[in-house]
Structures are given as C-alpha cells and as structure tokens.
Design an enzyme around this catalytic site. Sequence first.
Site, short mmCIF file in Angstrom:
data_model
loop_
_atom_site.label_atom_id
_atom_site.label_comp_id
_atom_site.label_asym_id
_atom_site.label_seq_id
_atom_site.Cartn_x
_atom_site.Cartn_y
_atom_site.Cartn_z
CE LYS A 1 -8.52 -10.93 -12.91
NZ LYS A 1 -9.94 -10.62 -13.18
CE1 TYR B 1 -10.29 -5.65 -10.39
CE2 TYR B 1 -10.53 -7.45 -8.83
CZ TYR B 1 -10.11 -6.97 -10.06
OH TYR B 1 -9.51 -7.83 -10.97
CG ASN C 1 -11.36 -11.91 -16.29
OD1 ASN C 1 -10.61 -11.99 -15.32
ND2 ASN C 1 -12.06 -10.84 -16.55
CG HIS D 1 -5.89 -6.22 -13.08
ND1 HIS D 1 -7.03 -5.46 -13.22
CD2 HIS D 1 -4.86 -5.33 -12.96
CE1 HIS D 1 -6.71 -4.17 -13.15
NE2 HIS D 1 -5.39 -4.07 -12.98
CD GLU E 1 -4.58 -0.95 -11.81
OE1 GLU E 1 -5.82 -0.93 -11.72
OE2 GLU E 1 -3.98 -1.56 -12.71
#
Length: 153
Positions: free
Chosen positions: A9, A49, A112, A115, A126
Amino acid sequence: MEKTLIIIKPCTIQRGLTGEIIRRFEKKGLQICGMKMMQLTDEILFEHYAHLTQKPFFKRIKNSMMATPVIVCCLKGIDAVRIVRTMTGVTNGRDAAPGTIRGDYSVSVQENIIHASDSAETAAIELKRFFNKNEIFDYKQNQLSYLYANDEI
Ligand code: UDP
Ligand code: MG
C-alpha cells in the site's frame, strides 16, 4: 502450488518499508512470480473493494490507496493464500499480533501496510484484476527440494 496477491500500500511505499515486507515473504520461502508498480484508479478500487463501497469511509480508503502508486506482487507456494494472510495479521494494526506484518509495522485500521487475498477463489480473481497473463512468470524455484519434503511437492 497456490498463487496469491499482495498489494504494497502507499503508506508502506512512503515509509520506505517495501523491501522489508518483500524480504519477509522471500525468507519464508514463497516464490515471487510477478511484481509491478501501478497507479490504482477509482474503477479498479470500486471492483477490488466492492464489499466496502457502501461504507461511509469508502472514499477515505480509496484516497489512501491512490495516494501514491502501489506495488502488486504474485507469491507462490503450497497454501500460499493462508500463509500470506497469517503473516499479514488482522485488519487493525493495533490488534494484529506482534510478529505479523501489520502487528509489527502498523498502528492503524486503514494504513495497514499490505492487502492480501483472503481465499484461493479471491486470489484467482484478484490476480487477474491486477496482472496480465504475461506478467505472471512460471519459472523453476531452485530451492524447492530444500523448502519442501518430496511428497509435499
Ligand atoms: N478498512 C478501513 N476501515 C475499516 C475496514 C477496512 O480503513 O473499518 C480498510 C483497511 O485498509 C483494509 C481495507 O479497507 O485493509 C479492506 O478491508 P477488509 O475488511 O477487506 O480487510 P483486510 O482483508 O485488508 O484485512
Ligand atoms: Mg479483505
């Protein structure tokens, strides 16, 4: 062998932690089969998402994921999806166990670190979302017989 997706991220890229995160997966014994930097868009995040689009904080998550380019990686190994999710830790970095990536590097629900695909089915979808076929490489992993027993592979 199973393949799974991780996304490094923007928070991780800005904090200069990309190498540390990749290193953990390499040390574990997972094989890197694909890796590229890309700028995420509204469209791809709406899809990726989809389970969060109705949440009041969806725009915030979207902005966070578009703040810089991200790095997407395909990791391969027996039970790769489960291994990577376990190494990633629970969503909230404040709850994630020490020793997990989120537990060691994050104090946030949103920021965080990575992913990680949550099931084999999701991983297949994905990987298709973020990689073209010719960007996933199937090459021999030389250490294989030292990583696994011969009846495991
Ligand atoms: N997220 C957030 N607040 C929430 C739930 C999720 O900011 O209450 C963000 C967080 O960055 C998370 C991502 O949205 O990693 C996707 O949420 P999901 O529930 O799928 O968690 P994950 O599978 O990443 O643990
Ligand atoms: Mg998820």
